[in-house]
Design an enzyme around this catalytic site. Structure first.
Site, PDB file in Angstrom:
ATOM      1  N   GLY A  21      -8.950  -0.261  -7.197  1.00  0.00           N
ATOM      2  CA  GLY A  21      -8.322   0.067  -5.930  1.00  0.00           C
ATOM      3  C   GLY A  21      -8.255  -1.150  -5.033  1.00  0.00           C
ATOM      4  N   ASP A 136      -6.707   8.436   4.550  1.00  0.00           N
ATOM      5  CA  ASP A 136      -5.956   7.974   3.370  1.00  0.00           C
ATOM      6  C   ASP A 136      -5.819   9.100   2.345  1.00  0.00           C
ATOM      7  OD1 ASP A 136      -4.471   6.148   1.938  1.00  0.00           O
ATOM      8  OD2 ASP A 136      -6.200   5.205   0.972  1.00  0.00           O
TER       9      ASP A 136
END
Length: 636
Positions: A21, A136
């Site tokens: 990520g 998010d």
């Protein structure tokens, strides 16, 4: 950082890379102390060397995430530092990200969208109640585990509602632009409503197969969130219900005060829509039944006309082949006579569904009915019992917060319950005196006795246990397999089968003292197995897998897929009638011993985990969110 694979960090052995990520790399690891798999998110090396701010954010993530303990949020276990690297140790979830699920299916069914969103809102609502905003929410940060439970991941940019400066520069855009709220794009302060906007983007993606604003140009995407209205979902798929489209459009309103203000508001509208949808399906189902009856009458009249014509033809043929009838050739016609051709096959269908409200909202994994006394076990140490003479359920929840997977009740009412962490719970007086025996950290999935003395338990890491004294002492049977075993079925005192991960099938021919691996036509995990005789057996599992044998398991055939959903249990109800249950309300049944399958419309979309049949023939099914339903057999 791939050099970390096979390395040992504190009590964790790094096994493999799970993903990468923006802030870190996620590894699968094994906790040597607790004998369980975990995920470790390690901050990318450049961030550690060059940015104290990123290190601060990473530590805040661990602290924030650790405050949140909920079944729809990935659990954080701890924080590790080693060789100038930082890592968060968290729950390992065996499943797939929602992003991959959407990619594989292009778009999701309406019922699946409602099911996933409902759980997603539960997790977000809990985080909000604890004072945290995720910031998010997107499909890649949502994972659906192998039991159909939705888990929210990656609180790397989450912040406390009460803290305006948690490692974030003023005016900085935090989030992923495809799912980012207008206020996030402008770099303004976010709140609970910002997370709900991202939920709307995620729902839009599930229903249409793409985010509401999609472009190769970041500016176009951000401009869409700020100034444009997303395309109506019905433009992507005309069959999307208007009610669901209305909910998504409200979530995606530009002004914050025009959106839903809380998760509860969204859930209420979603539940109302779900009820309308189920009512519509039920009405359609009833109309089809009426049409079937009318069609049946027409079929009867047509059949009478056909039979009259046919018998006329038969009489003509008899006179024409009179000489042939003197010979044994007529026996061929006996085998295919008119009476045989029109014999009625065994009829089996469900005429009634009744839902029961049980005193728990945890997932229920096993149901046992003995002399009309019910025992249900599930997650978080749930043990529900009900005696035939009582309408009330006793909730004997354990203090130990463990998942319970199966139970067995003896004729004398004594009981054994099994679960994770090698848990054996023995019931002394068939009411509520429970205690636990813990050994090594195995998950025990199925228990079965072939008589009052001899029984078996199967579980994780190739575990097979056997007892010859009603469970007072258990001995382990060693095999060459370390796969997880989910179910065992003994055909008789000597022959039995075990099924598990990666399509594993084991067979014993000596009463369970040794087991040999069999050829399997599937690599998908097998969750359940059952036989109607010593010849015909069926096993079911992941991705709609159905295996069938007609020769006592010597050869297994993979049947044509009926569904892609996980199938959790198969049970023969009679010689020919067999039922399968699975995720998202899946109920399949067959009236020809599993050759052909039809779907049952229950209008309830929980994950179903176990089946049991009462003495009066009523069928009971248990599943997620503390749900139990009763099915009644009917005749057409």
């Amino acid at each position: 950082m791939d050099k970390l694979i096979n390395k040992k960090i504190e009590n964790y052995t790094i096994i493999s890379l799970l993903g990468k990520g923006g802030m870190g790399v996620v590894y699968k690891a094994h906790d040597e102390k607790l004998n369980r798999f975990v995920a470790i998110k390690v901050l990318n090396a450049p961030h550690v060397k060059d940015s104290k701010r990123m290190m601060e954010r990473f530590k805040v993530e661990a602290q924030n995430h650790a405050q949140l303990v909920h079944q729809n949020i990935v659990t954080v276990y701890g924080f590790v530092e080693f060789d100038n690297l930082l890592g968060i140790v968290m729950e390992y979830v065996d499943g797939e990200s929602l992003e991959k699920v959407i990619f594989k299916n292009r778009r999701l069914h309406v019922f699946d969208v409602v099911y996933i969103t409902d759980q997603l809102l539960d997790g977000i609502s809990y985080a909000h109640s604890k004072g945290y905003i995720h910031r998010d929410i997107k499909p890649s940060n949502i994972i659906v585990n192998s039991e159909g439970v939705v888990k929210i991941m990656d609180f790397g940019i989450s912040k406390s509602i009460d803290d305006e400066n948690v490692g974030t520069r003023s005016g900085a855009r935090i989030g992923t632009i495809h799912y980012m709220s207008p206020e996030q794009i402008k770099g303004r302060n976010v709140n609970r409503v910002s997370d709900l906007y991202s939920v709307g983007c995620t729902m839009y993606d599930m229903l249409s197969g793409q985010p509401p604003f999609d472009s190769k140009n970041d500016f176009d995407i951000m401009n869409g969130h700020l100034n444009e209205n997303p395309k109506n979902l019905t433009q992507h798929l005309p069959t999307i219900p208007i009610g669901l489209n209305t909910i998504v459009q409200k979530l995606l309103k530009k002004p914050q005060d025009e959106r839903y203000q809380t998760c509860s508001e969204v859930k209420n509208d979603l539940q109302q829509f779900d009820k309308l949808l189920k009512t519509a399906d039920a009405n359609y189902f009833n109309e089809r039944k009426v049409r079937r009856r009318l069609s049946k009458r027409k079929s009867i009249i047509s059949s009478i006309i056909f039979l009259l014509a046919f018998f006329t033809l038969v009489i003509f043929v008899v006179y024409q082949v009179k000489d042939f009838m003197k010979y044994k050739g007529y026996k061929v016609f006996e085998e295919n006579s008119i009476s045989t051709l029109f014999e009625t096959e065994e009829k089996f269908y469900f005429s009634k569904f009744e839902k029961y409200n049980l005193p728990t909202k945890f997932n229920l994994n096993s149901l046992a009915i003995n002399d009309n006394n019910f025992t249900i076990v599930g997650d978080s140490g749930v043990i529900l019992t009900k005696q035939d003479t009582s309408e009330n359920w006793l909730n004997n929840r354990l203090e130990e917060n463990i998942k319970l997977f199966d139970s067995w009740t003896f004729p004398n009412k004594k009981m054994i319950i099994i679960g994770e962490k090698s848990s054996f719970i023995y019931n002394i007086d068939a009411v509520n005196q429970w205690y636990s025996i813990l050994d090594k950290d195995f998950s025990l999935y199925d228990i079965e006795f072939i008589n009052n003395k001899k029984g078996f338990v199967v579980g994780s890491d190739g575990l097979i246990l056997t007892t010859l004294n009603s469970g007072q002492k258990w001995n382990r049977i060693r095999t060459n397999s370390e796969e997880t075993f989910f179910d065992i079925s003994m055909i008789n005192n000597d022959v039995g089968y075990i099924v598990g991960r990666n399509g594993t099938i084991l067979k014993t021919s000596n009463g369970g003292y040794s087991w040999e691996k069999q050829n399997s036509p599937s690599t998908k995990y097998l969750k359940s197995i059952d036989f109607n005789s010593e010849q015909i057996g069926i096993s079911v599992g992941g991705y709609g897998t159905i295996l069938r044998t007609e020769d006592s398991g010597k050869e297994w055939n993979l049947l044509k897929s009926v569904t892609t959903r996980r199938l959790n249990k198969v049970k023969f109800l009679s010689e020919k009638s067999v039922i399968i249950i699975g995720d998202a309300g899946t109920i399949l049944f067959s009236t020809d011993a599993g050759v052909n399958w039809k779907s049952v419309e229950s209008n309830i979309y929980n994950n179903w985990n176990d089946i049991s049949v009462a003495e009066d023939g009523k069928i009971f099914i248990v599943g997620s969110y503390g749900t139990m339903i009763e099915l009644e057999k009917g005749e057409e």
